[in-house]
Design an enzyme around this catalytic site. Structure first.
Site, mmCIF file in Angstrom:
data_model
loop_
_atom_site.group_PDB
_atom_site.id
_atom_site.type_symbol
_atom_site.label_atom_id
_atom_site.label_comp_id
_atom_site.label_asym_id
_atom_site.label_seq_id
_atom_site.Cartn_x
_atom_site.Cartn_y
_atom_site.Cartn_z
ATOM 1 N N LYS A 44 28.406 11.920 5.631
ATOM 2 C CA LYS A 44 27.746 11.235 6.748
ATOM 3 C C LYS A 44 26.847 12.215 7.509
ATOM 4 C CE LYS A 44 31.786 12.064 9.688
ATOM 5 N NZ LYS A 44 32.857 11.448 10.502
ATOM 6 N N ARG A 140 41.094 5.021 18.369
ATOM 7 C CA ARG A 140 39.678 4.644 18.340
ATOM 8 C C ARG A 140 39.531 3.342 17.554
ATOM 9 N NH1 ARG A 140 36.277 9.724 16.234
ATOM 10 N NH2 ARG A 140 37.367 9.035 14.358
ATOM 11 N N TYR A 260 12.228 31.477 30.348
ATOM 12 C CA TYR A 260 12.202 30.563 31.482
ATOM 13 C C TYR A 260 13.288 30.906 32.494
ATOM 14 C CZ TYR A 260 8.987 27.376 29.068
ATOM 15 O OH TYR A 260 7.895 26.822 28.449
ATOM 16 N N MET A 308 12.432 25.332 23.807
ATOM 17 C CA MET A 308 12.328 24.312 22.766
ATOM 18 C C MET A 308 11.984 24.915 21.409
ATOM 19 S SD MET A 308 9.946 20.884 22.604
ATOM 20 C CE MET A 308 10.794 20.086 23.965
#
Length: 364
Positions: A44, A140, A260, A308
């Protein structure tokens, strides 16, 4: 003016190298452990970031079937493989159920709602395999111990191919949950219901051999990730190596900040390198000032905030460094499970989080 679209070779150095020989080795080793159980690896989430199309093709003649999470994954995979495919979440609605049957996809029934889809279907092929999920502690999906017997009795009237399944709530497996699963098996057998069983994930298959049952569903371990395994840790080989090369190497003065928001300040005159990989590629920002990469068999810290497209590495401890040097983000010599522990991540989230911007190179 006519514009021709040409295939251009681009050389961004950030790549995920997929070692198919390592995959072959892992599958062979795990099948030896699973013995006579049918082998349905879980691929998956794009085969945990490794590329579902390429991985399924490689395994086509080595396994009995594949497991995926969603109907969309299952139906897309059908164009690649003739093997059995299991949709672990099962049908989302009645039309979804029809498509799964049409594409010969095996599916899980885990709720009363899905039972309703099933029993409202006027025509149902008796050869269709249905998996029913017993909830042994995850809370679940699945039916309780009070419900599962009745569900099995009802569904066994619809199909000749019934599989009782569950899922350990702990990656390493649970002996208590195994006991509960066996109780349901015993009850179904006493009712003369014909069924097969499937319980274990990677950890359960290796740590609790008694949980292997008729069908095993190994996941991350086929890609050489060993963090949930109590033994055989030295045998499996990492399949993916995420690596890059520097696009900038420079010296900065003591007191200068990097990246940053300037969250890292040079404590002395320092050499830094910039790698072309960031959160846009799936490398998480919480590894800012936390993570490490490997260069020339030596760890080097990530400094400053991961952006990014880029991140900075402190190279001050290296005498010689060049643009040709390969930087291992994670891989054989720097495991993704170790990288995950630098901050609050898991190897699952790192591997499946890789974006399509990272080119995959498949090597034999």
């Amino acid at each position: 003016m006519q514009i021709l679209h040409q295939k251009i070779k681009l050389n961004r150095p950030t790549v995920a190298e997929i070692n198919l020989k390592a995959l072959d080795f892992n599958i062979k080793k795990l099948k030896e452990i699973a013995k006579s159980s049918k082998f349905f690896p879980v691929i998956k989430a794009n085969a945990y970031g490794h590329g579902i199309k390429e991985i399924s093709k490689r395994l086509e003649n080595k396994v009995n079937g594949f497991c995926v999470a969603t109907s969309e994954e299952a139906i897309n995979l059908r164009s690649t493989t003739k093997k059995s495919i299991l949709d672990l979440e099962g049908p989302y609605d009645s039309s979804d159920l029809i498509e799964l049957i049409k594409n010969k996809i095996e599916f899980v029934i885990h709720s009363e709602r899905q039972l309703d889809f099933l029993f409202k279907l006027k025509k149902f092929p008796s050869a269709q395999t249905i998996w029913i999920k017993f909830d042994i502690g995850m809370n679940r999906l699945g039916f309780s111990s009070d419900e599962i017997i009745q569900v099995a009795e009802e569904i066994s009237k619809k199909t000749n191919n019934l599989v009782l399944m569950s899922h350990f709530s702990h990656y390493q497996g649970s002996s208590n949950q195994l006991v509960n699963f066996k109780k349901v098996e015993k009850k179904l057998t006493s009712l003369k219901i014909n069924f097969k069983s499937s319980l274990c994930n990677s950890g359960g298959m290796i740590n609790l051999p008694d949980s292997q049952k008729n069908i095993v569903r190994p996941g991350l371990c086929i890609f050489g990730i060993k963090s949930n395994l109590k033994k055989y840790n030295d045998d499996l080989k990492p399949v993916m190596t995420l690596k890059s090369k520097f696009i900038s190497i420079k010296d900065i003065s003591k007191g200068e900040k990097v990246g940053y928001e300037g969250i890292w300040t040079a404590p002395k005159k320092s050499k830094i390198g910039i790698l072309p990989i960031g959160f846009g590629d799936g490398y998480p920002t919480n590894l800012s000032n936390q993570g490490k990469v490997k260069i020339k068999n030596k760890l080097a810290p990530i400094i400053g905030k991961i952006s990014m497209d880029m991140m900075a590495i402190d190279l001050s401890s290296f005498r010689d460094i060049s643009y040709k040097d390969e930087v291992i983000i994670w891989g054989e010599s720097h495991g993704v499970d170790k990288v995950a522990k630098y901050a609050d991540n898991t190897e699952y989230s790192l591997l499946t989080g890789l974006s399509n911007r990272v080119k995959k190179i498949y090597k034999l």
